[in-house]
Design a protein around this motif. Structure first.
Motif, PDB file in Angstrom:
ATOM      1  N   GLU A   1       0.843  -1.191   0.000  1.00 25.42           N
ATOM      2  CA  GLU A   1       0.000   0.000   0.000  1.00 25.42           C
ATOM      3  C   GLU A   1       0.885   1.250   0.000  1.00 25.42           C
ATOM      4  OE1 GLU A   1      -2.379  -0.864   3.482  1.00 25.42           O
ATOM      5  OE2 GLU A   1      -3.934  -1.772   2.235  1.00 25.42           O
ATOM      6  N   ASN A   2       1.319   1.632  -1.187  1.00 26.78           N
ATOM      7  CA  ASN A   2       2.195   2.794  -1.337  1.00 26.78           C
ATOM      8  C   ASN A   2       3.441   2.679  -0.461  1.00 26.78           C
ATOM      9  OD1 ASN A   2       0.236   4.035  -3.068  1.00 26.78           O
ATOM     10  ND2 ASN A   2      -0.900   4.664  -1.256  1.00 26.78           N
TER      11      ASN A   2
ATOM     12  N   TYR B   1      -0.587  -4.703  -5.554  1.00 27.04           N
ATOM     13  CA  TYR B   1      -0.408  -3.286  -5.237  1.00 27.04           C
ATOM     14  C   TYR B   1      -1.760  -2.591  -5.040  1.00 27.04           C
ATOM     15  CZ  TYR B   1       4.300  -4.439  -6.554  1.00 27.04           C
ATOM     16  OH  TYR B   1       5.533  -5.044  -6.594  1.00 27.04           O
TER      17      TYR B   1
ATOM     18  N   ASN C   1      -3.492   1.111  -4.230  1.00 33.69           N
ATOM     19  CA  ASN C   1      -3.375   2.559  -4.102  1.00 33.69           C
ATOM     20  C   ASN C   1      -4.358   2.987  -3.022  1.00 33.69           C
ATOM     21  OD1 ASN C   1      -2.637   5.168  -4.505  1.00 33.69           O
ATOM     22  ND2 ASN C   1      -3.357   5.309  -6.610  1.00 33.69           N
TER      23      ASN C   1
END
Length: 255
Positions: free
Chosen positions: A122-123, A223, A225
């Motif tokens: 998460e980022n 992934y 965002n």
């Protein structure tokens, strides 16, 4: 088993289209179902243009929250499938390669686990699942500024827990996971009394009661965002109020 990918959309067609384009050519997926959770903008009309033999776009009759939107999609699929593997996904997800999905499908097809999940990036923050919190420990998480430190100490597993290929955990992120239609039916689906947040803890509590396993596949990274879709639709104060309401409901009814 057929492999079906469910995407939940709310007022964010652009992000959903990005994910559709990401996975559209993945041959391992037999169907992609987009559930528009009663968007107040023109998301549904925009997404309808992306329908094909593989992609179907449906819309709920009311927005009762994230879990309710997932339930709507699962129950819709039950009309056509006796059972199937189902990926449940936020719109703001990116999958690097098709083989990552194949690895998770292999795990679920072993029939040993009710939920299979990847590592979530998460980022830059790595989310690998957590322990079901007690009411006391969860209340400590409310302390401003140091909640992330406390989360690491109280809820997260130690890094060595993830040193093997597969790791058993209590809870995984609801932003992306793999399960089966029949499994969700067996546990009574997502609890629709929470609008947002704590869905994962409730599912984990149900699974623990039934002695069913949840695992992380440590060789797969997906992934996220984080909160892109939510932030577009709900302001910070409203998110906080929803969080506290869900937290109270979880501990009162499950914990």
């Amino acid at each position: 088993y057929k492999n079906i990918f469910i995407i939940i959309n709310y007022n964010d067609a652009e992000t959903t289209i990005n994910l559709l384009n990401n996975i559209l050519n993945y041959k391992i997926l037999d169907k992609i179902l987009v559930v528009d959770n009663f968007s107040t903008d023109n998301s549904f009309q925009i997404l309808k243009k992306y329908e094909s033999d593989k992609v179907e776009i449906i819309k709920t009759n009311i927005n009762k929250g994230y879990g309710a939107g997932i339930n709507y999609g699962i129950k819709y699929l039950e009309k056509s499938y006796d059972d199937a593997n189902i990926f449940i996904s936020n719109a703001d997800i990116y999958i690097k390669q098709e083989n990552d999905l194949a690895k998770l499908i292999k795990n679920i097809n072993s029939d040993k686990y009710y939920i299979v999940a990847p590592i979530i990036d998460e980022n830059g923050y790595i989310n690998r699942g957590w322990k079901i919190p007690t009411a006391l420990k969860d209340s400590l998480m409310n302390i401003p500024y140091i909640h992330r430190y406390l989360r690491k100490k109280i809820l997260n597993y130690k890094d060595k827990h993830y040193s093997t290929k597969l790791s058993n955990v209590d809870v995984v992120s609801g932003c992306f996971l793999l399960t089966r239609i029949s499994y969700m039916n067996n546990i009574g689906y997502f609890d629709e009394n929470v609008f947002l947040y704590y869905e994962e803890n409730i599912i984990a509590k149900k699974l623990k009661t039934m002695h069913k396993k949840t695992i992380i596949n440590n060789s797969v990274i997906i992934y996220h965002n984080h909160s892109v879709s939510v932030d577009k639709s709900i302001n910070s104060l409203k998110k906080y109020r929803i969080l506290k309401k869900s937290q109270y409901y979880f501990h009162k009814n499950y914990n």
